[in-house]
Design a protein around this motif. Structure first.
Motif, mmCIF file in Angstrom:
data_model
loop_
_atom_site.group_PDB
_atom_site.id
_atom_site.type_symbol
_atom_site.label_atom_id
_atom_site.label_comp_id
_atom_site.label_asym_id
_atom_site.label_seq_id
_atom_site.Cartn_x
_atom_site.Cartn_y
_atom_site.Cartn_z
ATOM 1 N N GLU A 1 -1.297 13.242 -5.291
ATOM 2 C CA GLU A 1 -1.186 14.171 -4.150
ATOM 3 C C GLU A 1 0.106 13.972 -3.371
ATOM 4 N N TYR A 2 0.677 12.764 -3.436
ATOM 5 C CA TYR A 2 1.854 12.449 -2.615
ATOM 6 C C TYR A 2 3.125 12.829 -3.371
ATOM 7 N N TYR A 3 3.512 14.093 -3.229
ATOM 8 C CA TYR A 3 4.637 14.661 -3.971
ATOM 9 C C TYR A 3 5.998 14.168 -3.456
ATOM 10 N N LEU A 4 6.043 13.603 -2.266
ATOM 11 C CA LEU A 4 7.335 13.328 -1.608
ATOM 12 C C LEU A 4 8.271 12.453 -2.452
ATOM 13 N N THR A 5 7.779 11.266 -2.831
ATOM 14 C CA THR A 5 8.617 10.296 -3.528
ATOM 15 C C THR A 5 9.104 10.834 -4.866
ATOM 16 N N ALA B 1 -6.618 3.271 3.540
ATOM 17 C CA ALA B 1 -6.440 1.808 3.574
ATOM 18 C C ALA B 1 -5.128 1.433 4.262
ATOM 19 N N PHE B 2 -4.097 2.231 4.011
ATOM 20 C CA PHE B 2 -2.776 2.022 4.618
ATOM 21 C C PHE B 2 -2.867 2.169 6.145
ATOM 22 N N ASN B 3 -3.564 3.208 6.580
ATOM 23 C CA ASN B 3 -3.725 3.459 8.015
ATOM 24 C C ASN B 3 -4.515 2.303 8.658
ATOM 25 N N ILE C 1 3.179 10.214 13.349
ATOM 26 C CA ILE C 1 3.479 11.618 13.080
ATOM 27 C C ILE C 1 4.402 11.620 11.885
ATOM 28 N N SER C 2 4.259 12.644 11.062
ATOM 29 C CA SER C 2 5.150 12.807 9.921
ATOM 30 C C SER C 2 5.634 14.248 9.972
ATOM 31 N N ARG C 3 6.780 14.431 10.607
ATOM 32 C CA ARG C 3 7.284 15.790 10.837
ATOM 33 C C ARG C 3 7.797 16.405 9.548
ATOM 34 N N ILE D 1 16.374 7.719 3.521
ATOM 35 C CA ILE D 1 15.698 8.627 2.602
ATOM 36 C C ILE D 1 14.187 8.468 2.739
ATOM 37 N N GLY D 2 13.427 9.262 2.004
ATOM 38 C CA GLY D 2 11.970 9.149 2.030
ATOM 39 C C GLY D 2 11.315 9.880 3.189
ATOM 40 N N SER D 3 12.086 10.616 3.961
ATOM 41 C CA SER D 3 11.583 11.367 5.128
ATOM 42 C C SER D 3 11.008 10.476 6.222
ATOM 43 N N THR D 4 11.506 9.257 6.323
ATOM 44 C CA THR D 4 11.056 8.388 7.408
ATOM 45 C C THR D 4 11.482 8.951 8.772
ATOM 46 N N LEU D 5 12.523 9.782 8.776
ATOM 47 C CA LEU D 5 12.933 10.433 10.024
ATOM 48 C C LEU D 5 11.748 11.184 10.654
ATOM 49 N N LEU E 1 0.835 -1.209 0.000
ATOM 50 C CA LEU E 1 0.000 0.000 0.000
ATOM 51 C C LEU E 1 0.865 1.252 0.000
ATOM 52 N N PHE E 2 1.977 1.200 0.738
ATOM 53 C CA PHE E 2 2.854 2.370 0.735
ATOM 54 C C PHE E 2 3.421 2.619 -0.657
ATOM 55 N N GLU E 3 3.762 1.540 -1.366
ATOM 56 C CA GLU E 3 4.238 1.700 -2.748
ATOM 57 C C GLU E 3 3.182 2.404 -3.600
ATOM 58 N N GLN E 4 1.907 2.066 -3.366
ATOM 59 C CA GLN E 4 0.824 2.734 -4.104
ATOM 60 C C GLN E 4 0.725 4.205 -3.725
ATOM 61 N N ILE E 5 0.924 4.506 -2.441
ATOM 62 C CA ILE E 5 0.900 5.903 -1.988
ATOM 63 C C ILE E 5 1.938 6.719 -2.753
ATOM 64 N N CYS E 6 3.114 6.129 -2.924
ATOM 65 C CA CYS E 6 4.208 6.840 -3.599
ATOM 66 C C CYS E 6 3.851 7.258 -5.029
ATOM 67 N N GLU F 1 -0.420 14.453 11.500
ATOM 68 C CA GLU F 1 -0.770 13.423 12.472
ATOM 69 C C GLU F 1 -1.803 12.499 11.830
ATOM 70 N N MET F 2 -1.579 11.221 11.954
ATOM 71 C CA MET F 2 -2.578 10.255 11.479
ATOM 72 C C MET F 2 -3.138 9.515 12.684
ATOM 73 N N HIS F 3 -4.451 9.352 12.643
ATOM 74 C CA HIS F 3 -5.140 8.645 13.718
ATOM 75 C C HIS F 3 -6.147 7.683 13.094
ATOM 76 N N ALA G 1 -1.858 15.453 0.648
ATOM 77 C CA ALA G 1 -0.936 14.320 0.481
ATOM 78 C C ALA G 1 -1.276 13.160 1.423
ATOM 79 N N TYR G 2 -1.956 13.461 2.521
ATOM 80 C CA TYR G 2 -2.280 12.411 3.502
ATOM 81 C C TYR G 2 -3.780 12.100 3.558
ATOM 82 N N ASN G 3 -4.525 12.680 2.598
ATOM 83 C CA ASN G 3 -5.962 12.387 2.475
ATOM 84 C C ASN G 3 -6.281 12.251 0.995
HETATM 85 C C1 AVJ Z 1 7.333 6.626 4.907
HETATM 86 C C2 AVJ Z 1 7.094 7.820 6.931
HETATM 87 C C3 AVJ Z 1 7.837 8.947 4.985
HETATM 88 O O1 AVJ Z 1 5.334 10.072 6.568
HETATM 89 O O2 AVJ Z 1 4.882 10.426 4.472
HETATM 90 C C4 AVJ Z 1 2.635 8.024 3.877
HETATM 91 C C5 AVJ Z 1 4.486 7.309 5.528
HETATM 92 N N1 AVJ Z 1 2.091 7.853 5.926
HETATM 93 N N2 AVJ Z 1 1.352 8.330 3.983
HETATM 94 C C6 AVJ Z 1 5.211 9.688 5.396
HETATM 95 C C7 AVJ Z 1 3.103 7.725 5.114
HETATM 96 C C8 AVJ Z 1 1.017 8.224 5.236
HETATM 97 C C9 AVJ Z 1 5.548 8.241 5.051
HETATM 98 N N3 AVJ Z 1 6.924 7.900 5.480
#
Ligand code: AVJ
Length: 346
Positions: free
Chosen positions: A74-78, A236-238, A304-306, A181-185, A65-70, A272-274, A226-228
Motif C-alpha cells: 500500500e505504501y507507494y511512496l518509496t 505498530a510504527f505509530n 501530519i504528512s502533507r 527525499i522521501g517526502s519528510t518535508l 519499522l519504517f523500513e518495513q513500511i517502505c 493525520e496520524m493519531h 497507505a497509512y492503514n
Molecule cells: C517518512 C514522513 C515521509 O509521512 O509517509 C509512514 C512517515 N508515517 N507511515 C510519511 C510515515 C506513516 C513518512 N515520512
C-alpha cells in the motif's frame, strides 16, 4: 564528541572503513538530560489536543519499522521515488558535478545508493554526510555503504535537522547538495516548513543544490490505504512512539491501551496520524516529572504528512531563493522530485 581515526597519510593505500568514517553525536543521552530536551514532549502532552513531534517515531526500533513500511504494497511512496531517482540520478550528478551529498533523515540510505552509483559512474568523488536522529541506524547504514563503495567518505551526524544543519563541517569539495527525499518535508506544517527552508538556505552557498522529494495530492482512498496497511505495520510504527518515550523518559505507557488512527484531511491536504486512548488512564514519565491523564477516546496527534501540489511547492521554493532547475515525476504523477539551486542569499 567525535571519535575517529585520522585518515591514512599515504594516499596510495586503500583506506580502511574506520579511516573513512566519522560519526558525531549531537544527541548524547547525557546532553539530553542536561539541556531542556524533552520540553517538546512536556509541551505536547500538556496541551489540548495532545501532540507529539514525529521525530520521536525514530528510535532504532521505529527506524526498522519504517523500513518495513517502505516495503508494504500500500505504501507507494518509496517505490515511486526510487523509480524516479533511478531514471534521473545520472542527470542529477551531471548537473551538480563533484559535490558533497548531505542527506537529512538518511535512515537506511537505500535510495542514496542510487545517487552514489551515478556519481561513481561519472568518476566523481563520493562524500556523504548523512544526518539522522537514530544513531544506530546511522552507524549500521554507514558501515554497509563503506563496505560497498571503496572510495566513499562518510561524515555522519546524529541529531535533529536543526542541530545538524548548523553543525555541518567545512566543505572539502567545490559543491554541496542537501537532499531531503522521501517526502519528510510533509511532516512540517506550513510555518515549520518555512523555517526549515530558511535553515536549508542558510546552510548553502549561492550555486549549491537542494534535492527535494515530495508526495503529491491524490485520491483519498489511495492515501488512506497507505497509512492503514493490512499487516498493521503502520499501527505498530505509530504505537512504538510510546515505547520510545517509555525508554527515553522512564515512562509507563501501556501500548495495548492505545489505538492507531490515520485519515486524510482533504481540506488541509494532509494525512493525520493519531493515537487514541482506549480508556481513562494516567501515564507517568518519570524523567520529565510528568503525569498525563487521558479521557477515553482522547487522542495524541503524532504526525501530519502533507501532500503537495507541484506548482505551489515550486513557488514556495523560489521565494527562498531555491530555484527549481528540474522537476521530475512518475508516469502517474504520484510523487515529485525537484532539484533546486540556491540563486541568492538575500
Ligand atoms: C517518512 C514522513 C515521509 O509521512 O509517509 C509512514 C512517515 N508515517 N507511515 C510519511 C510515515 C506513516 C513518512 N515520512
Amino acid at each position: 564528541m567525535t571519535v575517529f581515526k585520522p585518515a591514512s597519510s599515504n594516499p596510495s593505500f586503500q583506506n580502511s572503513i574506520e579511516d573513512r568514517l566519522q560519526i558525531k553525536r549531537l544527541l548524547e543521552p547525557t546532553l539530553i538530560i542536561s539541556t531542556n530536551a524533552g520540553s517538546d514532549v512536556v509541551k505536547g502532552l500538556t496541551q489540548r489536543p495532545k501532540t507529539l513531534p514525529p521525530r520521536y517515531f525514530y528510535d532504532d526500533r521505529g527506524s526498522e519499522l519504517f523500513e518495513q513500511i517502505c516495503e508494504l504494497p500500500e505504501y507507494y511512496l518509496t517505490r515511486t521515488e526510487t523509480k524516479i531517482l533511478q531514471s534521473y540520478a545520472s542527470e542529477i550528478a551531471a548537473i551538480t558535478g563533484a559535490c558533497e551529498i548531505v542527506e537529512l533523515g538518511s535512515g537506511s540510505s537505500t535510495k542514496t545508493r542510487i545517487l552514489l552509483d551515478a556519481y561513481q559512474k561519472q568518476g566523481l568523488p563520493l562524500h556523504y554526510l548523512p544526518i539522522d536522529v537514530s544513531a544506530g541506524m546511522l552507524e549500521s547504514s554507514a558501515l554497509s555503504l563503506l563496505a560497498d563503495y571503496p572510495s566513499l567518505q562518510v561524515y555522519a551526524l546524529a541529531g535533529t535537522y536543526e542541530l545538524a544543519l548548523a553543525e555541518i563541517e567545512p566543505k572539502q569539495l567545490p559543491n554541496r547538495m542537501i537532499c531531503f527525499i522521501g517526502s519528510t518535508l510533509g511532516n512540517l506544517n506550513p510555518q515549520e516548513c518555512d523555517v526549515f527552508l530558511s535553515q536549508v538556505k542558510a546552510a548553502l552557498q549561492v550555486g549549491e543544490y537542494f534535492l527535494l522529494g515530495v508526495d503529491l495530492q491524490k485520491p483519498k482512498h489511495i492515501l488512506e490505504a497507505a497509512y492503514n496497511d493490512n499487516q498493521g505495520v503502520t499501527a505498530a510504527f505509530n504505537l512504538n512512539m510510546l515505547e520510545h518515550l517509555n525508554w527515553r523518559y522512564e515512562g509507563n505507557f501501556d501500548t495495548s491501551q492505545f489505538a492507531h488512527w490515520a485519515f486524510y484531511n482533504e481540506l488541509e491536504h494532509q494525512i493525520e496520524m493519531h493515537l487514541k486512548s482506549k480508556r481513562s488512564q494516567t501515564v507517568e514519565l518519570r524523567t520529565l516529572k510528568l503525569n498525563v491523564h487521558f479521557e477515553p477516546g482522547e487522542t495524541i496527534h503524532t504526525e501530519i504528512s502533507r501532500k503537495f501540489d507541484l506548482n505551489r511547492i515550486q513557488q514556495e521554493l523560489k521565494t527562498k531563493g531555491l530555484v527549481p532547475q528540474k522537476v521530475w515525476t512518475d508516469e502517474n504523477q504520484m510523487f515529485g522530485l525537484l532539484l533546486c539551486q540556491l540563486q541568492d542569499k538575500g
